[in-house]
Design a protein around this motif. Structure first.
Motif, PDB file in Angstrom:
ATOM      1  N   ASP A  26       0.829  -1.212   0.000  1.00  0.00           N
ATOM      2  CA  ASP A  26       0.000   0.000   0.000  1.00  0.00           C
ATOM      3  C   ASP A  26       0.863   1.262   0.000  1.00  0.00           C
ATOM      4  O   ASP A  26       1.866   1.347   0.709  1.00  0.00           O
ATOM      5  CB  ASP A  26      -0.920   0.024   1.228  1.00  0.00           C
ATOM      6  N   LYS A  27       0.437   2.227  -0.740  1.00  0.00           N
ATOM      7  CA  LYS A  27       1.106   3.532  -0.733  1.00  0.00           C
ATOM      8  C   LYS A  27       0.115   4.595  -1.211  1.00  0.00           C
ATOM      9  O   LYS A  27      -0.741   4.349  -2.074  1.00  0.00           O
ATOM     10  CB  LYS A  27       2.354   3.536  -1.620  1.00  0.00           C
ATOM     11  N   LYS A  28       0.229   5.734  -0.615  1.00  0.00           N
ATOM     12  CA  LYS A  28      -0.654   6.830  -0.984  1.00  0.00           C
ATOM     13  C   LYS A  28      -0.191   7.442  -2.296  1.00  0.00           C
ATOM     14  O   LYS A  28       1.006   7.462  -2.591  1.00  0.00           O
ATOM     15  CB  LYS A  28      -0.664   7.896   0.112  1.00  0.00           C
ATOM     16  N   PRO A  29      -1.157   7.970  -3.051  1.00  0.00           N
ATOM     17  CA  PRO A  29      -0.752   8.639  -4.289  1.00  0.00           C
ATOM     18  C   PRO A  29       0.002   9.922  -3.973  1.00  0.00           C
ATOM     19  O   PRO A  29      -0.232  10.556  -2.938  1.00  0.00           O
ATOM     20  CB  PRO A  29      -2.081   8.938  -4.990  1.00  0.00           C
ATOM     21  N   GLN A  30       0.904  10.276  -4.790  1.00  0.00           N
ATOM     22  CA  GLN A  30       1.680  11.511  -4.614  1.00  0.00           C
ATOM     23  C   GLN A  30       1.125  12.568  -5.560  1.00  0.00           C
ATOM     24  O   GLN A  30       1.095  12.383  -6.768  1.00  0.00           O
ATOM     25  CB  GLN A  30       3.161  11.259  -4.905  1.00  0.00           C
ATOM     26  N   GLU A  31       0.671  13.678  -4.953  1.00  0.00           N
ATOM     27  CA  GLU A  31       0.134  14.760  -5.757  1.00  0.00           C
ATOM     28  C   GLU A  31       1.265  15.506  -6.468  1.00  0.00           C
ATOM     29  O   GLU A  31       2.369  15.631  -5.932  1.00  0.00           O
ATOM     30  CB  GLU A  31      -0.630  15.754  -4.875  1.00  0.00           C
ATOM     31  N   ALA A  32       0.965  15.966  -7.635  1.00  0.00           N
ATOM     32  CA  ALA A  32       1.932  16.833  -8.317  1.00  0.00           C
ATOM     33  C   ALA A  32       2.050  18.135  -7.536  1.00  0.00           C
ATOM     34  O   ALA A  32       1.070  18.625  -6.974  1.00  0.00           O
ATOM     35  CB  ALA A  32       1.483  17.111  -9.743  1.00  0.00           C
ATOM     36  N   SER A  33       3.229  18.678  -7.448  1.00  0.00           N
ATOM     37  CA  SER A  33       3.460  19.913  -6.689  1.00  0.00           C
ATOM     38  C   SER A  33       3.852  21.041  -7.633  1.00  0.00           C
ATOM     39  O   SER A  33       4.372  20.812  -8.723  1.00  0.00           O
ATOM     40  CB  SER A  33       4.556  19.702  -5.650  1.00  0.00           C
ATOM     41  N   LEU A  34       3.545  22.242  -7.160  1.00  0.00           N
ATOM     42  CA  LEU A  34       3.877  23.435  -7.933  1.00  0.00           C
ATOM     43  C   LEU A  34       4.375  24.491  -6.968  1.00  0.00           C
ATOM     44  O   LEU A  34       3.693  24.827  -6.001  1.00  0.00           O
ATOM     45  CB  LEU A  34       2.653  23.951  -8.700  1.00  0.00           C
ATOM     46  N   SER A  35       5.562  24.988  -7.191  1.00  0.00           N
ATOM     47  CA  SER A  35       6.132  26.005  -6.308  1.00  0.00           C
ATOM     48  C   SER A  35       6.698  27.145  -7.145  1.00  0.00           C
ATOM     49  O   SER A  35       7.001  26.977  -8.331  1.00  0.00           O
ATOM     50  CB  SER A  35       7.233  25.393  -5.431  1.00  0.00           C
ATOM     51  N   VAL A  36       6.779  28.286  -6.484  1.00  0.00           N
ATOM     52  CA  VAL A  36       7.306  29.486  -7.138  1.00  0.00           C
ATOM     53  C   VAL A  36       8.619  29.848  -6.482  1.00  0.00           C
ATOM     54  O   VAL A  36       8.703  29.991  -5.259  1.00  0.00           O
ATOM     55  CB  VAL A  36       6.316  30.659  -7.036  1.00  0.00           C
ATOM     56  N   SER A  37       9.633  29.972  -7.283  1.00  0.00           N
ATOM     57  CA  SER A  37      10.947  30.372  -6.789  1.00  0.00           C
ATOM     58  C   SER A  37      11.444  31.523  -7.642  1.00  0.00           C
ATOM     59  O   SER A  37      11.532  31.408  -8.867  1.00  0.00           O
ATOM     60  CB  SER A  37      11.931  29.195  -6.857  1.00  0.00           C
ATOM     61  N   SER A  38      11.753  32.619  -6.978  1.00  0.00           N
ATOM     62  CA  SER A  38      12.184  33.822  -7.681  1.00  0.00           C
ATOM     63  C   SER A  38      11.106  34.229  -8.673  1.00  0.00           C
ATOM     64  O   SER A  38      10.015  34.600  -8.285  1.00  0.00           O
ATOM     65  CB  SER A  38      13.539  33.587  -8.361  1.00  0.00           C
TER      66      SER A  38
END
Length: 592
Positions: A172-184
């Motif tokens: 079993d493993k949880k799904p990993q959501e796509a991430s979005l981050s802002v840098s500079s």
């Protein structure tokens, strides 16, 4: 007609009936004979089939019979025992799991126990137990299909379930959501990954089938868990955010000719990312944007000034209101939200007139000019004639004067008077000892206002008596206050504007030795108020006073209240080493 004719006709009719009856009897006999013949033929056929089956399968398991998934049809008992023995020591030696992962578990770990002899006997018994018809039915089913016999097998289900649960913990493993981050001034996307959840009950059912069916093969049942936000969706949101970061945003106000800018970093700090279902919505946080544009708001906005009620020449008047200017946030933020993600970088800053809440025209309409009630108390000869006490009276009175209350609005003496700065003057200390503290004399300001409020017919919601009787106000008419500074319970004087319009308070200290409190209203209350207080106990140890109040609606003549308002007890007080009892202090008049 003659008797002969009648008898002749009757005879003819009887003859015809006899012929019909004979024909029916003949048909019945022929049908019965056919049924008996058919039954004998079926019996002969069945007998022939049973006999043929008996000689064909004598000493053998009937064709079409299997134990679990193992076909034993046409085999002798010894042959069948060997086939089953081989299966249990071969294919069933291990339980094979297939699915997202492949692995095996030794059957003995699950405690699998297979009774070969009993299982073989059950297969051989098919078509050989019960009556002729039951056996024939079993044989026909075997000949034209398959009769599956459940093997005599057992295993430790609790152990198997524990193993399946352990497998689930590993898989079993949880799904990993796509991430979005802002840098500079750019965006970074983290990929999504699918998760998995093993279905323990369904997989256990497959274990049962693998053991009872003697296949030894178990399909792992589970669900692939999809992430809410896929990599594709995160990339799309990142592309949209990248448009907002593609350049410097310029905001201009044409009338003033001023400009302000937002760098990509400034915009990046205001970006928001919120999930809505399987979508990632990109937006702007208006609060953050305003903080980034604080200089612009400070330069362009001017707060409106409400009209005020002031006393001019001793009567209420209106101090005019002033309009202000404000940035039209709705229009500006709407333009930024819709344009910045399309790469638009230039915006006009709309400025509109800001109206005061209370305009001059409105203030003139609701200006309280009718005197509802007034009261005064003498501050000379109170035991402390110091300038500090007089100054305190003026400071608190000036703070109260000009207070405006809308219908239903509450008044708190402490809320208005406590923030002000005072000088040291006499107060009642612990045990009735006269002491000095900042704000000495404020109780006279509160007591004078308390009685003016009573005479106005307004509703008092909090009032506390003094420790000792006072010579400047009648017992039962006083109201002590204490802000709670330095310890002790906070004491307040509160009331509610129960009049039908706005009211305005005026309190002032005059050189004639009196402090005055007046309540002005927008509309008359039509209430007539009468008050009195009388001692019910008086001695050197203290006194008790009952205060009475009667309120009459002069318009209708109805008495709204007539009775005891409150009962107060007073103690002796010590001033400069001398103790003064209630008997030593003359009661002040009802209306000084």
């Amino acid at each position: 007609m003659s008797i002969k004719d009648l008898s002749g006709r009757a005879g003819k009719s009887g003859s015809e009936g006899s012929h019909k009856l004979s024909r029916r009897n003949f048909r019945r006999r022929r049908l019965g004979l056919w049924l008996v013949t058919s039954a004998l033929l079926v019996f002969v056929i069945l007998f022939a089939l049973v006999a043929a089956d008996y000689w064909t399968n004598s000493g053998k398991i009937h064709s079409g019979v299997s134990v679990g998934s193992v076909d034993l049809g046409g085999k002798t008992q010894e042959q069948a025992r060997g086939v089953l023995q081989k299966r249990t020591t071969g294919a069933l030696k291990e339980i094979q799991f297939t699915g997202p992962k492949k692995f095996t578990i030794a059957s003995k770990q699950m405690g699998v126990n297979f009774d070969v002899a009993s299982s073989m006997d059950k297969a051989y018994a098919v078509g050989r137990q019960g009556n002729v018809f039951e056996n024939l039915k079993d044989r026909l089913e075997a000949d034209f299909g398959t009769v599956k016999v459940s093997p005599d097998v057992s295993y430790r289900k609790d152990t198997a379930r524990s193993m399946i649960n352990q497998i689930a913990r590993n898989m079993d493993k949880k799904p990993q959501e796509a991430s979005l981050s802002v840098s500079s001034s750019d965006t970074q996307v983290g990929p999504s990954k699918e998760g998995y959840q093993l279905n323990v009950p369904a997989t256990m059912s497959n274990v049962d089938n693998a053991v009872s069916g003697m296949t030894g093969k178990v399909k792992i049942v589970g669900d692939v868990l999809k992430p809410h936000i896929s990599t594709k969706e995160a990339k799309a949101a990142g592309d949209k955010a990248r448009q907002a970061l593609s350049g410097t945003v310029v905001l201009s106000n044409r009338p003033s000719g001023q400009q302000w800018t937002l760098s990509p970093q400034d915009v990046g700090r205001a970006l928001t990312f919120n999930r809505r279902g399987n979508k990632l919505q990109v937006g702007l946080d208006e609060k953050t944007l305003k903080a980034e544009l604080a200089d612009m708001y400070g330069a362009l906005e001017k707060q409106p000034v409400d009209a005020k009620f002031v006393f001019s020449g001793g009567t209420p008047s209106v101090q005019k209101s002033q309009t202000g200017e404000r940035i039209d946030d709705s229009k500006l933020m709407g333009a930024l939200q819709s344009g910045i993600f399309k790469g638009k970088h230039k915006y006009d800053v709309p400025v509109v007139t800001a109206q005061p809440q209370l305009t001059t025209a409105k203030a003139e309409q609701v200006k309280p000019t009718k005197l509802l009630g007034k009261y005064r108390t003498k501050y000379i000869g109170t035991g402390d004639s110091s300038q500090a006490r007089v100054d305190n009276l003026k400071i608190a009175s000036n703070g109260i004067s000009g207070t405006v209350l809308a219908p239903g609005e509450k008044f708190s003496f402490d809320k208005i008077a406590s923030p002000l700065q005072y000088e040291k003057a006499h107060i009642f200390g612990e045990g009735g000892k006269v002491d000095s503290a900042y704000g000495g004399g404020l109780c006279q300001v509160a007591s004078t206002l308390y009685m003016a409020v009573n005479w106005s017919g307004l509703q008092v919601t909090e009032r506390h008596p003094h420790y000792a009787e006072l010579n400047y106000i009648r017992p039962g008419f006083d109201a002590t206050v204490w802000f709670g500074f330095g310890g002790g319970k906070q004491l307040d004087m509160k009331f509610v504007n129960t009049s039908p319009g706005y009211i305005m308070l005026r309190e002032h200290v005059e050189n004639d030795g009196y402090i005055y409190a007046e309540v002005y209203g927008q509309k008359p209350t039509d209430l007539k108020v009468q008050m009195d207080s009388k001692p019910t106990y008086m001695s050197a140890q203290g006194s008790t006073w009952d205060t009475y109040k009667k309120v009459t609606d002069e318009k209708t003549g109805k008495v709204l209240f007539d009775g005891l308002l409150h009962t107060d007890s007073y103690q002796p007080v010590t001033l400069k080493g001398k103790t003064y009892t209630p008997e030593d202090i003359p009661a002040a008049p009802i209306r000084p």
